[in-house]
Scaffold this motif. Structure first.
Motif, PDB file in Angstrom:
ATOM      1  N   LEU A 249       8.561   9.070  -0.311  1.00  0.00           N
ATOM      2  CA  LEU A 249       7.127   8.893  -0.118  1.00  0.00           C
ATOM      3  C   LEU A 249       6.786   7.447   0.218  1.00  0.00           C
ATOM      4  O   LEU A 249       5.841   7.176   0.975  1.00  0.00           O
ATOM      5  N   ARG A 250       7.530   6.500  -0.316  1.00  0.00           N
ATOM      6  CA  ARG A 250       7.261   5.092  -0.035  1.00  0.00           C
ATOM      7  C   ARG A 250       7.560   4.715   1.415  1.00  0.00           C
ATOM      8  O   ARG A 250       7.101   3.685   1.893  1.00  0.00           O
ATOM      9  N   ARG A 251       8.321   5.543   2.101  1.00  0.00           N
ATOM     10  CA  ARG A 251       8.659   5.256   3.497  1.00  0.00           C
ATOM     11  C   ARG A 251       7.661   5.884   4.478  1.00  0.00           C
ATOM     12  O   ARG A 251       7.807   5.718   5.689  1.00  0.00           O
ATOM     13  N   LEU A 252       6.666   6.607   3.975  1.00  0.00           N
ATOM     14  CA  LEU A 252       5.688   7.263   4.837  1.00  0.00           C
ATOM     15  C   LEU A 252       4.530   6.326   5.136  1.00  0.00           C
ATOM     16  O   LEU A 252       4.218   5.419   4.358  1.00  0.00           O
TER      17      LEU A 252
ATOM     18  N   SER B 231       0.605  10.308   6.793  1.00  0.00           N
ATOM     19  CA  SER B 231       1.691  11.200   6.372  1.00  0.00           C
ATOM     20  C   SER B 231       1.726  11.336   4.857  1.00  0.00           C
ATOM     21  O   SER B 231       1.981  12.431   4.321  1.00  0.00           O
ATOM     22  N   LEU B 232       1.446  10.249   4.154  1.00  0.00           N
ATOM     23  CA  LEU B 232       1.425  10.301   2.696  1.00  0.00           C
ATOM     24  C   LEU B 232       0.276  11.175   2.210  1.00  0.00           C
ATOM     25  O   LEU B 232       0.436  11.958   1.259  1.00  0.00           O
TER      26      LEU B 232
ATOM     27  N   ILE C 101       2.376   2.922  -4.865  1.00  0.00           N
ATOM     28  CA  ILE C 101       2.731   3.281  -3.486  1.00  0.00           C
ATOM     29  C   ILE C 101       1.614   2.886  -2.533  1.00  0.00           C
ATOM     30  O   ILE C 101       1.851   2.291  -1.469  1.00  0.00           O
ATOM     31  N   TRP C 102       0.376   3.197  -2.905  1.00  0.00           N
ATOM     32  CA  TRP C 102      -0.756   2.889  -2.034  1.00  0.00           C
ATOM     33  C   TRP C 102      -1.009   1.391  -1.976  1.00  0.00           C
ATOM     34  O   TRP C 102      -1.415   0.870  -0.925  1.00  0.00           O
ATOM     35  N   ARG C 103      -0.763   0.689  -3.075  1.00  0.00           N
ATOM     36  CA  ARG C 103      -0.932  -0.767  -3.043  1.00  0.00           C
ATOM     37  C   ARG C 103       0.053  -1.399  -2.075  1.00  0.00           C
ATOM     38  O   ARG C 103      -0.322  -2.264  -1.262  1.00  0.00           O
TER      39      ARG C 103
END
Length: 311
Positions: free
Chosen positions: A19-22, A26-27, A46-48
């Motif tokens: 998910l961190r690579r999206l 896409s996330l 992740i969003w930060r």
């Protein structure tokens, strides 16, 4: 028969790494796939990281500062604002909260790129309490001759290949909006000075919120970066009225980035055509008034001469 393995069978650490690579869209799409992915994709970290990677200027924000949560900030600033007039033209009801509450201050996070490479990032705080600011033409300077030139600006720059992000954050309401069209809507070169003015604009009703980048030649190709608000006649709008216009963009709806840049260019072209028609109409009216004044003056002079001759 053995059941086929699915993505749900992966360990949470592996899923989190994926998910961190999206990217942002896409996330957000992955969060709608299942309850488990929704829980994992809602991780603020992740969003930060995604926000900081997309807009490096956010790293310069002063802390402590009440900011929107990272996911809300991304959903506000990544898509393009949809102004009230545009929503009504498409048969939609205007967003709730219009007219918006007046802004008391705002934070600007500015990122300028050339061919994807960062040129400079800057954060500015604008206080809107003074009568001088509310009554004067609205203008925010992210870079002017008084500032130290950004080190990355020493590269050779093609003005038409610049991209700009200008995020305005209202800490009081926890909302943000990107007021830049991302790609230039207009590039003009001054015939005398040789400077090039690159405009990035968002049209809100009958106003243009324009971020302008002035490019020159030599050691400092990027010389000025500023944000202004102009009306349909090209006249600068006061700070008080501009805050209301920006407030509409903050509280208004958003549209995806798929066709957002194309829509921003189309709306700016329409805005400039309306401005041109207004100028032409005004010139015709002024020409007619001048003709009538000249005709009346000539008639009065002729009548006076006839009276003198007959007298």
């Amino acid at each position: 028969m053995a059941m086929a393995a699915t993505i749900e069978d992966l360990h949470e650490d592996v899923l989190a790494l994926v998910l961190r690579r999206l990217d942002g869209p896409s996330l957000a799409a992955a969060s709608c796939a299942s309850a488990r992915l929704r829980g994992l994709s809602g991780d603020p970290a992740i969003w930060r990281d995604l926000c900081l990677a997309t807009w490096p200027s956010l790293r310069l924000l002063p802390l402590p500062l009440p900011l929107p949560p990272p996911q809300s900030l991304f959903s506000d600033a990544f898509p393009f604002p949809r102004c009230r007039a545009q929503a009504q033209a498409q048969g939609q009801s205007p967003p709730r909260g219009v007219p918006p509450r007046p802004l008391r201050g705002l934070i600007s996070a500015v990122d300028l790129y050339h061919r994807g490479a960062p040129v400079f990032s800057r954060v500015l705080e604008t206080r809107a309490a003074s009568p001088w600011f509310l009554g004067s033409p609205f203008r925010i300077d992210a870079l002017d001759p008084k500032h130290e030139a950004p080190s990355a600006a020493a590269i050779s720059i093609s003005p038409g290949e610049l991209t700009l992000s200008w995020i305005v954050i209202d800490p009081a309401r926890g909302r943000a909006v990107n007021l830049s069209s991302r790609r230039p809507v207009r590039v003009d070169r001054h015939w005398f000075t040789g400077e090039t003015l690159v405009r990035f604009a968002t049209v809100v009703r009958e106003f243009s919120v324009t971020a302008a980048v002035t490019c020159g030649e030599g050691e400092d190709p990027v010389r000025e970066v500023s944000l202004v608000v102009e009306d349909a006649d090209g006249i600068g709008v006061s700070g008080g009225e501009s805050l209301g216009i920006i407030g509409e963009a903050l509280e208004g709806a958003r549209r995806g980035r798929g066709r957002g840049e194309e829509e921003a260019n189309r709306r700016y072209d329409e805005f400039m055509r309306r401005r041109k028609r207004r100028k032409e109409s005004k010139a015709r009216r002024e020409g007619l008034v001048d003709f009538l004044c000249t005709a009346v003056g000539a008639a009065v002079s002729l009548a006076f001469l006839l009276l003198v001759a007959l007298g």
